[in-house]
Write an enzyme that holds these catalytic residues in place. Structure first.
Site, PDB file in Angstrom:
ATOM      1  N   SER A  47       0.846  -1.198   0.000  1.00 15.91           N
ATOM      2  CA  SER A  47       0.000   0.000   0.000  1.00 15.91           C
ATOM      3  C   SER A  47       0.884   1.251   0.000  1.00 15.91           C
ATOM      4  CB  SER A  47      -0.958   0.009   1.194  1.00 15.91           C
ATOM      5  OG  SER A  47      -0.283  -0.248   2.407  1.00 15.91           O
ATOM      6  N   LYS A 115       4.572 -11.972   2.500  1.00 12.79           N
ATOM      7  CA  LYS A 115       3.116 -12.076   2.279  1.00 12.79           C
ATOM      8  C   LYS A 115       2.838 -12.138   0.784  1.00 12.79           C
ATOM      9  CE  LYS A 115       0.143  -8.460   3.038  1.00 12.79           C
ATOM     10  NZ  LYS A 115      -0.517  -8.253   1.749  1.00 12.79           N
ATOM     11  N   GLU A 117      -0.397 -12.348  -1.986  1.00  9.22           N
ATOM     12  CA  GLU A 117      -1.841 -12.323  -2.261  1.00  9.22           C
ATOM     13  C   GLU A 117      -2.164 -13.548  -3.097  1.00  9.22           C
ATOM     14  OE1 GLU A 117      -3.390  -8.628  -3.766  1.00  9.22           O
ATOM     15  OE2 GLU A 117      -2.294  -7.457  -2.271  1.00  9.22           O
ATOM     16  N   GLU A 184      -8.540 -10.254   4.317  1.00  7.12           N
ATOM     17  CA  GLU A 184      -8.927  -8.846   4.106  1.00  7.12           C
ATOM     18  C   GLU A 184     -10.395  -8.750   3.708  1.00  7.12           C
ATOM     19  OE1 GLU A 184      -6.210  -6.307   2.004  1.00  7.12           O
ATOM     20  OE2 GLU A 184      -7.740  -4.748   1.728  1.00  7.12           O
TER      21      GLU A 184
HETATM   22  O1  KIV Z   1      -0.291  -3.322   1.645  1.00  9.80           O
HETATM   23  C1  KIV Z   1      -0.750  -3.355   2.801  1.00  9.80           C
HETATM   24  O2  KIV Z   1      -0.517  -2.467   3.625  1.00  9.80           O
HETATM   25  C2  KIV Z   1      -1.574  -4.506   3.139  1.00  9.80           C
HETATM   26  C3  KIV Z   1      -2.413  -4.408   4.370  1.00  9.80           C
HETATM   27  C4  KIV Z   1      -3.461  -3.389   4.235  1.00  9.80           C
HETATM   28  C5  KIV Z   1      -2.943  -5.728   4.757  1.00  9.80           C
HETATM   29  O3  KIV Z   1      -1.580  -5.460   2.434  1.00  9.80           O
END
Ligand code: KIV
Length: 282
Positions: A47, A115, A117, A184
């Site tokens: 993000s 992480k 997706e 999410e």
């Molecule tokens: O990119 C991010 O900050 C995220 C969170 C909102 C879970 O994936």
């Protein structure tokens, strides 16, 4: 002594019904402050493409950008559990790419988990990265990197059929080797069912109180982000307003020659100005 929070601490938190507080953060200065709190986990989230770089989605985040900000976060918070967000196209092209890119976050940024997706189409990637010796968080439910396919996000698992599919997907992620799941925008009841049935820590991003932990992005927590926010985003301060006031006061002081005052300026040693005047024949 190594006081760093590890995956063992997160599993223990889950098993002892202790909640995990996680924050998405993008820089050294903020990470340093977070590291002095009870927050256990930082996600260096993609993000950042929106909140730091000003893009309208997370898609333009690159590996080099993500590794740079993630390493900065690690320097600021050496004691916290750090998760790196694998950006768009860093794991979708080939499995060797996914392993190499995940490995960069471990070796160059010092993270403990990456992480990804994931849909059912990424189970082989989750397995390969996990088999390569890296802890993987499977991010399911709303997946911001799918924006170009979906166009607009809405809450996940709001019907029994969708819920059954998501529950099955969470099971498959764990079977493939996911060491954690991030849910999410998922219906609260379903997020709770998933949390209770899988053995790995489940972090909620807008998926209700029944998960093992919660994550919010730093600009929302601080009230720095402007514009429309998702329903679940809660602000604990109004730093946008306070920041605006600080910059306005600063510029007013510069314009009125009130800044810098004596307290914020350097001066020559005593008597040195007279010597200088002699040297310059003033
Ligand atoms: O990119 C991010 O900050 C995220 C969170 C909102 C879970 O994936």
């Amino acid at each position: 002594m190594n006081n760093k929070i590890t995956i063992a601490d997160l599993i223990s938190a889950k098993n002892n019904n202790k909640k995990i507080a996680a924050v998405s953060c993008y820089d050294y200065t903020t990470a340093q402050i977070i590291s002095q709190t009870n927050v256990q986990m930082i996600l260096a989230g993609d993000s950042a493409a929106q909140l730091v770089l000003g893009f309208d989605s997370t898609l333009p985040a690159t590996m080099d950008f993500m590794v740079t900000i993630t390493a900065a976060v690690r320097r600021g918070a050496p004691n916290l559990f750090l998760v790196a967000d694998m950006p768009f196209l860093s794991y979708q092209v080939t499995i060797p790419d996914a392993i190499r890119n995940a490995g960069r976050f471990i070796t160059e940024a010092g993270v403990q988990m990456v992480k990804i997706e994931a849909t059912a189409a990424h189970l082989d990637v989750i397995k390969a990265v996990s088999d390569a010796g890296m802890a993987v968080m499977a991010h399911i439910g709303i997946r911001p990197q799918s924006i170009s396919k979906i166009g607009r996000f809405k809450a996940e698992a709001t019907t029994a059929e969708m819920a059954a599919q998501l529950i099955n997907l969470a099971d498959q992620m764990v079977e493939a080797g996911a060491a954690s799941v991030l849910l999410e925008g998922t219906a609260t009841e379903v997020a709770q069912i998933i949390t209770e049935r899988i053995e790995v820590p489940v972090i909620s991003c807008g998926s209700g109180p029944g998960c093992d932990g919660q994550v919010l992005i730093t600009p929302d927590i601080l009230g720095l982000s402007q514009g429309k926010k998702p329903k679940f985003a809660k602000s604990y301060d109004d730093l946008a307003d306070r920041t605006l006031k600080a910059f306005t006061t600063y510029s007013d002081e510069v314009h009125k020659s009130k800044y810098p005052d004596d307290k914020h300026a350097y001066y020559m040693k005593s008597g040195e100005i007279d010597k200088l005047k002699e040297i310059l024949n003033l």
